[in-house]
Design a protein around this motif. Structure first.
Motif, PDB file in Angstrom:
ATOM      1  N   ASP A  35       0.807  -1.223   0.000  1.00  0.00           N
ATOM      2  CA  ASP A  35       0.000   0.000   0.000  1.00  0.00           C
ATOM      3  C   ASP A  35       0.839   1.271   0.000  1.00  0.00           C
ATOM      4  O   ASP A  35       0.349   2.339   0.347  1.00  0.00           O
ATOM      5  CB  ASP A  35      -0.939  -0.007   1.220  1.00  0.00           C
ATOM      6  CG  ASP A  35      -2.256   0.715   0.911  1.00  0.00           C
ATOM      7  OD1 ASP A  35      -2.699   0.676  -0.254  1.00  0.00           O
ATOM      8  OD2 ASP A  35      -2.826   1.313   1.843  1.00  0.00           O
ATOM      9  N   ASP A  36       2.127   1.140  -0.364  1.00  0.00           N
ATOM     10  CA  ASP A  36       2.932   2.354  -0.474  1.00  0.00           C
ATOM     11  C   ASP A  36       3.064   2.720  -1.956  1.00  0.00           C
ATOM     12  O   ASP A  36       2.422   2.131  -2.816  1.00  0.00           O
ATOM     13  CB  ASP A  36       4.296   2.171   0.197  1.00  0.00           C
ATOM     14  CG  ASP A  36       5.095   1.027  -0.425  1.00  0.00           C
ATOM     15  OD1 ASP A  36       4.873   0.711  -1.620  1.00  0.00           O
ATOM     16  OD2 ASP A  36       5.941   0.441   0.267  1.00  0.00           O
ATOM     17  N   TRP A  37       3.924   3.713  -2.246  1.00  0.00           N
ATOM     18  CA  TRP A  37       4.040   4.236  -3.604  1.00  0.00           C
ATOM     19  C   TRP A  37       5.230   3.637  -4.351  1.00  0.00           C
ATOM     20  O   TRP A  37       5.597   4.131  -5.418  1.00  0.00           O
ATOM     21  CB  TRP A  37       4.175   5.748  -3.563  1.00  0.00           C
ATOM     22  CG  TRP A  37       2.925   6.459  -3.118  1.00  0.00           C
ATOM     23  CD1 TRP A  37       2.402   6.490  -1.856  1.00  0.00           C
ATOM     24  CD2 TRP A  37       2.029   7.226  -3.936  1.00  0.00           C
ATOM     25  NE1 TRP A  37       1.249   7.221  -1.817  1.00  0.00           N
ATOM     26  CE2 TRP A  37       0.990   7.700  -3.083  1.00  0.00           C
ATOM     27  CE3 TRP A  37       2.006   7.577  -5.275  1.00  0.00           C
ATOM     28  CZ2 TRP A  37      -0.055   8.492  -3.549  1.00  0.00           C
ATOM     29  CZ3 TRP A  37       0.971   8.364  -5.753  1.00  0.00           C
ATOM     30  CH2 TRP A  37      -0.043   8.817  -4.888  1.00  0.00           C
ATOM     31  N   SER A  38       5.836   2.577  -3.827  1.00  0.00           N
ATOM     32  CA  SER A  38       7.052   2.024  -4.421  1.00  0.00           C
ATOM     33  C   SER A  38       6.811   1.426  -5.799  1.00  0.00           C
ATOM     34  O   SER A  38       7.736   1.308  -6.609  1.00  0.00           O
ATOM     35  CB  SER A  38       7.663   0.968  -3.495  1.00  0.00           C
ATOM     36  OG  SER A  38       6.747  -0.099  -3.283  1.00  0.00           O
ATOM     37  N   PRO A  42      -0.842   3.670  -5.256  1.00  0.00           N
ATOM     38  CA  PRO A  42      -1.529   2.576  -4.563  1.00  0.00           C
ATOM     39  C   PRO A  42      -3.013   2.533  -4.911  1.00  0.00           C
ATOM     40  O   PRO A  42      -3.666   3.586  -5.045  1.00  0.00           O
ATOM     41  CB  PRO A  42      -1.335   2.908  -3.080  1.00  0.00           C
ATOM     42  CG  PRO A  42      -0.240   3.907  -3.029  1.00  0.00           C
ATOM     43  CD  PRO A  42      -0.288   4.659  -4.316  1.00  0.00           C
ATOM     44  N   TYR A  45      -5.404   4.347  -2.448  1.00  0.00           N
ATOM     45  CA  TYR A  45      -5.386   5.807  -2.581  1.00  0.00           C
ATOM     46  C   TYR A  45      -6.146   6.237  -3.823  1.00  0.00           C
ATOM     47  O   TYR A  45      -6.956   7.169  -3.787  1.00  0.00           O
ATOM     48  CB  TYR A  45      -3.948   6.320  -2.637  1.00  0.00           C
ATOM     49  CG  TYR A  45      -3.877   7.796  -2.972  1.00  0.00           C
ATOM     50  CD1 TYR A  45      -4.115   8.754  -1.986  1.00  0.00           C
ATOM     51  CD2 TYR A  45      -3.618   8.237  -4.274  1.00  0.00           C
ATOM     52  CE1 TYR A  45      -4.086  10.110  -2.295  1.00  0.00           C
ATOM     53  CE2 TYR A  45      -3.585   9.580  -4.592  1.00  0.00           C
ATOM     54  CZ  TYR A  45      -3.822  10.518  -3.590  1.00  0.00           C
ATOM     55  OH  TYR A  45      -3.810  11.847  -3.895  1.00  0.00           O
ATOM     56  N   LYS A 271       2.706  13.438  -6.600  1.00  0.00           N
ATOM     57  CA  LYS A 271       3.274  12.802  -5.411  1.00  0.00           C
ATOM     58  C   LYS A 271       4.797  12.890  -5.417  1.00  0.00           C
ATOM     59  O   LYS A 271       5.417  13.252  -4.417  1.00  0.00           O
ATOM     60  CB  LYS A 271       2.826  11.337  -5.359  1.00  0.00           C
ATOM     61  CG  LYS A 271       3.621  10.447  -4.401  1.00  0.00           C
ATOM     62  CD  LYS A 271       3.496  10.889  -2.952  1.00  0.00           C
ATOM     63  CE  LYS A 271       4.238   9.901  -2.039  1.00  0.00           C
ATOM     64  NZ  LYS A 271       4.253  10.376  -0.633  1.00  0.00           N
TER      65      LYS A 271
END
Length: 401
Positions: A35-38, A42, A45, A271
């Motif tokens: 659930d992160d932006w890696s 996501p 989001y 972001k």
């Protein structure tokens, strides 16, 4: 001589209904429980932001805000170009061209136009022209190949001449910075000064230059962070650029057909390129202003156009596109030839918290007289920190009056 005609933005209700239907019918993928932006935006989001876009965002309200500014369309060399033109009532106001980048539009400048035109105090005022780059934002889709930075620069110069501005300042960032620099090279007698926010080094630093910089013992902590971010961007952040600069048609189908794809494609940049102290894009930029920009790309069908714009700047323009300019941008053979005697144009730079700008790479010859650094804001400075943005623009142009 080309002329401009007034423009009022009005998205047909059928287009709004179509957007709502597409958002309602989004086919969401199954994703790993990350659930992160890696790995990009996501899913959790994006679903929340899509819900806000569908049920809470008021397009008509934002449309009305945009229509508070005098807007126009001018056809230059066969291409319709949109721009905002607001004249100040202050007698000695200075003409100022605002030029957005990618993935921006004139929406970027909604909070800064009024204070630039009508300052609260007795400080310099500006006649503001905010142009929509061809095929981006509010400019209609491009119908010919070859609309790269060079061709756009000629069109911008033609537009400013058409408006009666023989000399003017330029403020720009991202792709707009390339146009600003080319204006200075091709039309030096027209440019009073150039103010850039967060410029990247040009030419791009070589591997040897970066290696020397890594070993330097005089880098400040801030410069070390910027160098690390620059290297991370080189490794991980250029995917969007690689796709659009090689296969704009392929990615264009998705951007043109899926509003959620268009949203994700742009919001990822909000972001990654906004103030690193802000957790989410809407913490750095007003969520309605953010979605107004995304909505413009969607309604104008310019997601694919933006990809094409990036592609055009990676390859030489075809001969037919270059030949179109031989008669002059406004039909009277008046283009600058670039053969003018070298002229030093004052330049100012504002660096914000998310920028990777390192002075020794950007100001290699030490010729930039105005250099400001801020510990907040980022790539979209006019949206993130409009007060700081306006103040620095004004400070620079006051210094060179």
């Amino acid at each position: 001589m080309q002329t401009s005609h007034p423009f009022t933005l009005h998205v047909p209700q059928t287009d709004l209904d179509d957007l709502f239907q597409r958002l309602d019918n989004t086919r969401w993928p199954h994703q790993l429980p990350i659930d992160d932006w890696s790995r990009g935006v996501p899913g959790s989001y994006l679903k929340k932001l899509t819900t806000y876009w569908r049920h809470s965002f008021d397009w008509r309200k934002q449309e009305a805000k945009l229509n508070c500014f005098p807007q126009f369309i001018s056809q230059i060399n066969g291409q319709d170009i949109h721009f905002i033109h607001v004249r100040s009532a202050v007698p000695d106001a200075q003409p100022l061209l605002l030029c957005h980048g990618y993935p921006g539009s004139v929406v970027d400048f909604m909070q800064v136009i009024e204070p630039l035109v009508n300052p609260a105090e007795s400080v310099p005022a500006f006649h503001v022209v905010a142009i929509s780059l061809p095929g981006l934002g509010l400019s209609p889709v491009v119908t010919q190949p070859g609309w790269n930075l060079m061709r756009t620069t000629h069109a911008v110069a033609a537009l400013m001449k058409q408006l009666g501005y023989e000399r003017y300042g330029v403020q720009a960032g991202d792709a707009g910075a390339g146009i600003a620099s080319l204006l200075g090279v091709l039309y030096p007698d027209c440019i009073i000064g150039i103010h850039l926010n967060g410029p990247e080094p040009f030419p791009e630093p070589t591997a040897e230059e970066l290696a020397i910089l890594e070993r330097a013992d005089d880098l400040s902590p801030t410069e070390q962070v910027r160098l690390e971010r620059m290297q991370t961007f080189t490794r991980e952040g250029r995917g969007y650029q690689a796709i659009q600069s090689t296969r704009p048609h392929t990615i264009g189908y998705g951007l043109h057909d899926s509003p959620v794809m268009q949203l994700a494609w742009i919001v990822e940049k909000y972001k990654e390129w906004t103030d690193p102290q802000k957790a989410l894009p809407e913490d750095a930029i007003d969520i309605d202003q953010l979605l107004t920009n995304v909505s413009l790309y969607w309604f104008m069908g310019n997601g694919a156009g933006a990809a094409t714009f990036i592609y055009e700047n990676m390859y030489p323009a075809p001969p037919t596109a270059s030949a179109d300019w031989s008669a002059g941008g406004d039909g009277d053979g008046s283009w600058a030839t670039g053969e003018s005697e070298a002229k030093v144009i004052p330049m100012g730079v504002a660096v914000f918290a998310a920028d990777n700008t390192i002075r020794r790479l950007v100001d290699r010859d030490g010729s930039i007289a105005h250099w400001s650094e801020f510990d907040t804001g980022g790539h979209f400075a006019a949206m993130e920190v409009p007060d700081l943005f306006v103040a620095d623009v004004r400070t620079f142009f006051t210094s060179i009056r």
